[in-house]
Scaffold this motif. Structure first.
Motif, PDB file in Angstrom:
ATOM      1  N   ILE A 100       0.861  -1.186   0.000  1.00  0.00           N
ATOM      2  CA  ILE A 100       0.000   0.000   0.000  1.00  0.00           C
ATOM      3  C   ILE A 100       0.894   1.232   0.000  1.00  0.00           C
ATOM      4  CG2 ILE A 100      -0.170  -0.102   2.539  1.00  0.00           C
ATOM      5  CD1 ILE A 100      -2.986   1.082   2.274  1.00  0.00           C
ATOM      6  N   ILE A 101       0.487   2.252  -0.745  1.00  0.00           N
ATOM      7  CA  ILE A 101       1.235   3.511  -0.831  1.00  0.00           C
ATOM      8  C   ILE A 101       0.318   4.631  -0.362  1.00  0.00           C
ATOM      9  CG2 ILE A 101       2.413   5.145  -2.349  1.00  0.00           C
ATOM     10  CD1 ILE A 101       2.897   2.801  -4.286  1.00  0.00           C
ATOM     11  N   GLU A 102       0.829   5.473   0.530  1.00  0.00           N
ATOM     12  CA  GLU A 102       0.062   6.655   0.957  1.00  0.00           C
ATOM     13  C   GLU A 102       0.938   7.891   0.828  1.00  0.00           C
ATOM     14  OE1 GLU A 102      -3.014   7.152   1.715  1.00  0.00           O
ATOM     15  OE2 GLU A 102      -3.746   5.080   1.917  1.00  0.00           O
ATOM     16  N   LYS A 103       0.281   9.028   0.614  1.00  0.00           N
ATOM     17  CA  LYS A 103       1.001  10.303   0.534  1.00  0.00           C
ATOM     18  C   LYS A 103       0.683  11.139   1.767  1.00  0.00           C
ATOM     19  CE  LYS A 103       0.886  10.602  -4.564  1.00  0.00           C
ATOM     20  NZ  LYS A 103       1.805   9.528  -4.683  1.00  0.00           N
ATOM     21  N   GLY A 104       1.698  11.822   2.296  1.00  0.00           N
ATOM     22  CA  GLY A 104       1.519  12.716   3.430  1.00  0.00           C
ATOM     23  C   GLY A 104       2.177  14.057   3.138  1.00  0.00           C
ATOM     24  N   GLU A 105       2.159  14.949   4.119  1.00  0.00           N
ATOM     25  CA  GLU A 105       2.766  16.277   3.950  1.00  0.00           C
ATOM     26  C   GLU A 105       3.782  16.530   5.054  1.00  0.00           C
ATOM     27  OE1 GLU A 105      -0.234  19.559   2.411  1.00  0.00           O
ATOM     28  OE2 GLU A 105      -1.097  18.431   4.074  1.00  0.00           O
ATOM     29  N   LEU A 106       4.818  17.284   4.712  1.00  0.00           N
ATOM     30  CA  LEU A 106       5.754  17.724   5.752  1.00  0.00           C
ATOM     31  C   LEU A 106       6.050  19.203   5.576  1.00  0.00           C
ATOM     32  CD1 LEU A 106       8.867  17.937   4.397  1.00  0.00           C
ATOM     33  CD2 LEU A 106       8.651  15.464   4.500  1.00  0.00           C
ATOM     34  N   LEU A 107       6.413  19.840   6.675  1.00  0.00           N
ATOM     35  CA  LEU A 107       6.587  21.298   6.716  1.00  0.00           C
ATOM     36  C   LEU A 107       8.052  21.689   6.774  1.00  0.00           C
ATOM     37  CD1 LEU A 107       5.430  24.210   7.141  1.00  0.00           C
ATOM     38  CD2 LEU A 107       5.513  23.745   9.600  1.00  0.00           C
ATOM     39  N   LYS A 108       8.454  22.550   5.840  1.00  0.00           N
ATOM     40  CA  LYS A 108       9.731  23.280   5.977  1.00  0.00           C
ATOM     41  C   LYS A 108       9.325  24.704   6.368  1.00  0.00           C
ATOM     42  CE  LYS A 108      14.094  24.449   5.513  1.00  0.00           C
ATOM     43  NZ  LYS A 108      14.893  24.475   4.280  1.00  0.00           N
TER      44      LYS A 108
END
Length: 322
Positions: free
Chosen positions: A107-115
């Motif tokens: 399974i592949i999921e996308k997330g977000e990260l903050l710079k």
């Protein structure tokens, strides 16, 4: 076997990247809708705590052409803390995590990260009874509200959104840029999607969210948000040590341990805390809380013990934070 992979908002500085999440057998907690009414809502909340995390499963993080491998912990939690020194523009970036199965399917999921954008200020806020009305002072009332009121019926305090938006934009001169927000709570990871949806609905600043160890049963559910709050100290400490060049505004309330935690933070990081805001949740201010805030003031940190967010806004203006 069906897998469900839940990713949370990560963050990165100039040396290191942090991404975390959970892997579940079958359904993740966010598969249960938050807008149902009556018994359907109660059932959805209970199901969020009847989950089956998967331990020791292999995961791969992919970001900007790089790949790292780890395995889940006993409770299905995973965390990638990896070196990352590439040039990266400020703002939110997409990352990908792959959970691999022995039979090659996964399974592949996308997330977000903050710079973070360039700023002098970071904001760390508690959730329950700091911006979300939760009645943490009363165990039974808190449980009743959680089980009976869906996300559309939960409320924020008056003027709290205006205060948070002003803090988000303080010192920033472009439309896109904002100060970094972190929500840290004694609620468990089971309630992550509820917090995200509630914050979005009320137009609160987009935040990295750090919660307490996930719970996996009904007996655990009864104790939600209770017990040791030391994890909160550790999570606030993690954020400040990850971004040590920022000054922080800390927001909490007097229903639990926030003031004790923030006092320890001020003693540990004497150069990093600009001001502390503690919301009064009862009819009267608590003497013990006032005494601790006086002690914090002696460390050259400005404090505000307030009933209404309007007072907190005035204090921030007086300090010229906003």
């Amino acid at each position: 076997m069906k897998l469900d992979l839940k990713l949370y908002r990560g963050y990165v500085n100039d040396q290191e990247l942090v991404v975390f999440g959970h892997l579940f057998k079958s359904w993740a907690p966010d598969k249960y809708r938050l807008d149902r009414k009556g018994i359907k809502h109660t059932s959805a909340i209970i199901h969020k705590f009847r989950i089956k995390p998967l331990s020791n499963y292999e995961l791969h993080l992919c970001f900007k052409g790089k790949e790292w491998k780890t395995k889940t912990m006993e409770d299905g939690y995973f965390r990638f803390t990896v070196p990352f020194e590439e040039e990266l523009e400020s703002g939110w970036h997409q990352y990908e995590v792959v959970a691999k199965m022995e039979d090659k399917f996964g399974i592949i999921e996308k997330g977000e990260l903050l710079k973070p954008y360039d700023s002098q200020l970071g904001i760390i806020s508690d959730i329950d009874d700091t911006f979300l009305i939760s009645h943490s002072n009363s165990f039974f009332k808190k449980l009743y509200v959680m089980l009976s009121k869906n996300v559309n019926r939960r409320k924020v305090f008056d003027d709290v959104v205006d205060h948070y938006k002003a803090l988000s934009k303080a010192g920033q001169d472009s439309e896109e840029s904002s100060n970094s927000f972190f929500f840290v709570s004694s609620s468990e990871w089971n309630l992550y999607d509820f917090i995200v949806e509630f914050a979005d609905m009320h137009d609160l600043p987009k935040a990295v969210i750090k919660l307490k160890k996930i719970k996996t049963g009904i007996s655990d559910f009864i104790k939600t948000g209770r017990g040791n709050h030391d994890h909160k100290f550790q999570k606030v400490k993690d954020i400040i040590s990850f971004y040590p060049n920022l000054e922080y505004v800390l927001l909490g309330d007097d229903s639990q341990q926030d003031v004790h935690i923030y006092e320890r933070i001020c003693k540990t990081y004497p150069a990093n805390v600009k001001s502390i805001y503690i919301r009064q949740t009862g009819k009267e201010q608590k003497e013990e809380v006032s005494e601790i805030l006086n002690n914090i003031e002696s460390l050259d940190v400005s404090t505000c013990y307030f009933k209404d967010s309007e007072q907190a806004i005035k204090h921030s203006k007086k300090l010229e934070i906003i």
